[in-house]
Design a protein around this motif. Sequence first.
Motif, PDB file in Angstrom:
ATOM      1  N   ALA A  69      58.878  27.342 162.515  1.00  0.00           N
ATOM      2  CA  ALA A  69      58.440  25.954 162.350  1.00  0.00           C
ATOM      3  C   ALA A  69      59.668  25.094 162.130  1.00  0.00           C
ATOM      4  O   ALA A  69      60.689  25.573 161.627  1.00  0.00           O
ATOM      5  CB  ALA A  69      57.495  25.828 161.157  1.00  0.00           C
ATOM      6  N   TYR A  70      59.556  23.843 162.512  1.00  0.00           N
ATOM      7  CA  TYR A  70      60.627  22.874 162.276  1.00  0.00           C
ATOM      8  C   TYR A  70      60.280  22.070 161.031  1.00  0.00           C
ATOM      9  O   TYR A  70      59.287  21.345 161.007  1.00  0.00           O
ATOM     10  CB  TYR A  70      60.817  21.967 163.491  1.00  0.00           C
ATOM     11  N   GLU A  71      61.102  22.206 159.995  1.00  0.00           N
ATOM     12  CA  GLU A  71      60.812  21.580 158.703  1.00  0.00           C
ATOM     13  C   GLU A  71      61.311  20.144 158.600  1.00  0.00           C
ATOM     14  O   GLU A  71      60.775  19.367 157.824  1.00  0.00           O
ATOM     15  CB  GLU A  71      61.427  22.424 157.590  1.00  0.00           C
ATOM     16  N   ALA A  72      62.354  19.811 159.353  1.00  0.00           N
ATOM     17  CA  ALA A  72      62.934  18.462 159.299  1.00  0.00           C
ATOM     18  C   ALA A  72      63.357  18.046 160.706  1.00  0.00           C
ATOM     19  O   ALA A  72      64.538  17.843 160.969  1.00  0.00           O
ATOM     20  CB  ALA A  72      64.121  18.440 158.340  1.00  0.00           C
ATOM     21  N   PRO A  73      62.379  17.921 161.619  1.00  0.00           N
ATOM     22  CA  PRO A  73      62.733  17.660 163.009  1.00  0.00           C
ATOM     23  C   PRO A  73      63.247  16.247 163.249  1.00  0.00           C
ATOM     24  O   PRO A  73      62.874  15.314 162.539  1.00  0.00           O
ATOM     25  CB  PRO A  73      61.419  17.881 163.747  1.00  0.00           C
ATOM     26  N   GLN A  74      64.088  16.156 164.275  1.00  0.00           N
ATOM     27  CA  GLN A  74      64.513  14.844 164.730  1.00  0.00           C
ATOM     28  C   GLN A  74      63.322  14.177 165.416  1.00  0.00           C
ATOM     29  O   GLN A  74      62.285  14.804 165.653  1.00  0.00           O
ATOM     30  CB  GLN A  74      65.707  14.976 165.654  1.00  0.00           C
ATOM     31  N   ALA A  75      63.467  12.909 165.746  1.00  0.00           N
ATOM     32  CA  ALA A  75      62.346  12.104 166.247  1.00  0.00           C
ATOM     33  C   ALA A  75      61.602  12.756 167.413  1.00  0.00           C
ATOM     34  O   ALA A  75      60.370  12.734 167.455  1.00  0.00           O
ATOM     35  CB  ALA A  75      62.842  10.717 166.641  1.00  0.00           C
ATOM     36  N   SER A  76      62.318  13.359 168.343  1.00  0.00           N
ATOM     37  CA  SER A  76      61.660  13.920 169.523  1.00  0.00           C
ATOM     38  C   SER A  76      60.742  15.094 169.185  1.00  0.00           C
ATOM     39  O   SER A  76      59.806  15.390 169.929  1.00  0.00           O
ATOM     40  CB  SER A  76      62.699  14.352 170.554  1.00  0.00           C
ATOM     41  N   TYR A  77      60.985  15.753 168.072  1.00  0.00           N
ATOM     42  CA  TYR A  77      60.160  16.886 167.660  1.00  0.00           C
ATOM     43  C   TYR A  77      59.250  16.543 166.476  1.00  0.00           C
ATOM     44  O   TYR A  77      58.512  17.394 165.995  1.00  0.00           O
ATOM     45  CB  TYR A  77      61.041  18.086 167.297  1.00  0.00           C
ATOM     46  N   ALA A  78      59.281  15.328 166.014  1.00  0.00           N
ATOM     47  CA  ALA A  78      58.484  14.922 164.853  1.00  0.00           C
ATOM     48  C   ALA A  78      56.991  15.225 164.999  1.00  0.00           C
ATOM     49  O   ALA A  78      56.351  15.624 164.019  1.00  0.00           O
ATOM     50  CB  ALA A  78      58.709  13.451 164.534  1.00  0.00           C
ATOM     51  N   PRO A  79      56.403  15.090 166.199  1.00  0.00           N
ATOM     52  CA  PRO A  79      54.967  15.378 166.308  1.00  0.00           C
ATOM     53  C   PRO A  79      54.596  16.830 166.003  1.00  0.00           C
ATOM     54  O   PRO A  79      53.427  17.113 165.734  1.00  0.00           O
ATOM     55  CB  PRO A  79      54.645  15.037 167.768  1.00  0.00           C
ATOM     56  N   ILE A  80      55.564  17.738 166.038  1.00  0.00           N
ATOM     57  CA  ILE A  80      55.250  19.140 165.721  1.00  0.00           C
ATOM     58  C   ILE A  80      55.900  19.604 164.424  1.00  0.00           C
ATOM     59  O   ILE A  80      56.047  20.803 164.203  1.00  0.00           O
ATOM     60  CB  ILE A  80      55.604  20.088 166.898  1.00  0.00           C
ATOM     61  N   ALA A  81      56.249  18.681 163.575  1.00  0.00           N
ATOM     62  CA  ALA A  81      56.818  19.049 162.271  1.00  0.00           C
ATOM     63  C   ALA A  81      55.856  19.978 161.539  1.00  0.00           C
ATOM     64  O   ALA A  81      54.661  19.677 161.417  1.00  0.00           O
ATOM     65  CB  ALA A  81      57.081  17.807 161.428  1.00  0.00           C
TER      66      ALA A  81
END
Length: 94
Positions: A69-81
């Motif tokens: 999982a991405y715990e602190a994603p950048q904007a492009s991945y924010a929808p799957i945080a």
Amino acid sequence: MRATWRGHLIAESDRTTERDGYRYFPPVSVRREFLQPARKTEADLRCPHGVQFFDLSDGTHVSERAAWAYEAPQASYAPIAHWIGFWNDVQLQE
């Protein structure tokens, strides 16, 4: 969509999403009792999205780093945080 591992249903949802060829499940759809946080590697620490890998375990068998999982994603991945992706030993079925 269903994610299974060694005969166990690990996740099930009709709200999965695809990103860069991987399918991600909403956190509430994942059976967390099978996930154990994996120790972060140097590559994990360099990931711009704050990746956390998980080992899958049923108490007898272990598949290392089979989910993430991405715990602190950048904007492009924010929808799957905090959404969970699976690979390696995990089978996905629609």
